[in-house]
Write an enzyme that holds these catalytic residues in place. Structure first.
Site, PDB file in Angstrom:
ATOM      1  N   ILE A  85       0.839  -1.203   0.000  1.00  0.00           N
ATOM      2  CA  ILE A  85       0.000   0.000   0.000  1.00  0.00           C
ATOM      3  C   ILE A  85       0.872   1.250   0.000  1.00  0.00           C
ATOM      4  CG2 ILE A  85      -1.530   1.416   1.439  1.00  0.00           C
ATOM      5  CD1 ILE A  85      -3.132  -0.628   0.013  1.00  0.00           C
ATOM      6  N   VAL A 134       2.654   1.555  -3.421  1.00  0.00           N
ATOM      7  CA  VAL A 134       1.808   2.011  -4.526  1.00  0.00           C
ATOM      8  C   VAL A 134       1.439   3.477  -4.357  1.00  0.00           C
ATOM      9  CG1 VAL A 134      -0.486   1.771  -5.574  1.00  0.00           C
ATOM     10  CG2 VAL A 134       0.898  -0.267  -5.129  1.00  0.00           C
ATOM     11  N   GLU A 135       1.131   3.868  -3.135  1.00  0.00           N
ATOM     12  CA  GLU A 135       0.659   5.231  -2.906  1.00  0.00           C
ATOM     13  C   GLU A 135       1.748   6.278  -3.119  1.00  0.00           C
ATOM     14  OE1 GLU A 135      -2.259   6.384  -2.534  1.00  0.00           O
ATOM     15  OE2 GLU A 135      -3.388   4.528  -2.235  1.00  0.00           O
ATOM     16  N   THR A 136       2.900   6.095  -2.497  1.00  0.00           N
ATOM     17  CA  THR A 136       3.895   7.185  -2.496  1.00  0.00           C
ATOM     18  C   THR A 136       5.337   6.709  -2.653  1.00  0.00           C
ATOM     19  OG1 THR A 136       4.093   7.140  -0.071  1.00  0.00           O
ATOM     20  CG2 THR A 136       2.433   8.628  -1.009  1.00  0.00           C
ATOM     21  N   TYR A 160      -6.176  -1.024  -9.123  1.00  0.00           N
ATOM     22  CA  TYR A 160      -5.388  -0.666  -7.942  1.00  0.00           C
ATOM     23  C   TYR A 160      -5.243  -1.870  -7.017  1.00  0.00           C
ATOM     24  CZ  TYR A 160      -4.205   1.602  -3.510  1.00  0.00           C
ATOM     25  OH  TYR A 160      -3.609   1.938  -2.320  1.00  0.00           O
TER      26      TYR A 160
END
Length: 341
Positions: free
Chosen positions: A123, A126-128, A324
């Site tokens: 998570i 993928v996010e940052t 996602y």
């Protein structure tokens, strides 16, 4: 949005990070009827009227945000194209380094919340990219632009703007300075303000919740978010499906919410790959009454058929995109497999 963190992270990554205030437009948010109503609501919550008005007056409309939200990547890319963005050696290696550095925190989060370390790591990856790209938009600009100048979802984003100002009081965030994605998502895990207030936790017990710079709070908060959305410990996320006949075509779609059982899917000619011979990475052997969704994705080499469980659906509560969720699953698997080596 209590059910999700942020829906637009991929487009923010692809389109939003390079935009600057040179694309800004003057506004009068505090004098608009909606702005005046927002001020009244926040004053009723105990906030200082002058401070709220000053923040609204400081917000600048960003036309590039309005352009970006009109074409999110989740709507335009195939799974094959989308996968290449996230399943890369560099992101996997960064995930391994993140896991090794924060192994103790990840183990504690997994023990307390039942969420696998590799899912938490994926998570954040993928996010940052593990905090490397947290966004460059002033959150107040992003949320005001969308809350006042994007009619399709203006009500939602004005609520998030309200949540941001309440979060300032609760978490010590400077609402006029904090930056994030073009949709107003904040910190390493990209929580929108309402999710920050609802699900973030003080995982290192230092008396404050910081998702911007505190890795402990980030790890604990992601795990807590998944547990709060009914992650089932030990339940596999998804398996590739083998299909036969033609009846299976009636159950495969783009829907990711489980609506049938494995037994019903099997009766239509769709069965999950078994893990018995250890030949498949995405497999499971579950009871016939297990709830699943039959998902067809346009992969790099053609159609891919998947039978996804309730835990796949939980991942979509973080970002409501089947692409996602699949990226999180596959990145987590790549990282976990290399950790085992």
């Amino acid at each position: 949005m209590r059910q999700g963190v942020v829906r637009f992270s991929v487009t923010a990554c692809l389109l939003g990070l390079g935009f600057t205030a040179s694309h800004a437009t003057a506004n009068d948010y505090s004098s608009r009827p909606e702005g005046q109503a927002l001020i009244r609501e926040l004053v009723a919550e105990g906030l200082d009227e002058q401070h709220v008005r000053q923040l609204l007056d400081s917000a600048t409309r960003q036309d590039k945000i309005l352009e970006a939200i009109a074409k999110p990547a989740e709507r335009t890319l195939t799974w094959g194209e989308y996968r290449k963005i996230f399943i890369q050696d560099s992101r996997i290696e960064q995930g391994l380094a993140f896991w090794r550095e924060h192994r103790a925190l990840l183990e504690r989060a997994e023990k307390e919340y039942g969420v696998p370390a590799e899912i938490i790591v994926a998570i954040v990856g993928v996010e940052t990219r593990y905090g490397r790209h947290k966004g460059t938009w002033r959150a107040v600009d992003a949320l005001a632009t969308l809350g006042f100048d994007y009619p399709p979802r203006a009500d939602f984003f004005r609520r998030e703007l309200k949540e941001l100002l309440l979060l300032e009081r609760e978490a010590g965030i400077d609402a006029g300075e904090v930056v994030g994605s073009y949709a107003g998502a904040l910190g390493m895990p990209q929580f929108i303000p309402s999710s920050y207030r609802a699900y973030a936790v003080d995982f290192n017990d230092d008396g404050k919740i910081d998702l911007i710079n505190d890795v402990a709070d980030v790890i604990g908060s992601v795990a807590h978010y998944f547990r709060a959305h009914r992650w089932q410990t030990g339940l596999p996320v998804a398996a590739r499906a083998q299909v036969e006949g033609t009846a299976y075509q009636s159950i495969f779609s783009t829907s990711y919410e489980p609506s049938l059982t494995l037994g019903e899917a099997g009766a239509k000619g769709a069965t999950p790959l078994s893990c018995d011979d250890n030949a498949y990475r995405y497999c499971y052997d579950l009871p016939a009454n297990t709830r699943v969704a039959a998902l067809e994705l346009d992969g790099e080499h053609g159609s891919e058929f998947w039978l996804t469980t309730d835990n796949f659906y939980v991942i979509t509560r973080y970002n409501r995109s089947r692409l996602y969720a699949m990226a999180v699953l596959q990145l987590s698997r790549e990282i976990a497999d290399r950790m085992e080596d």
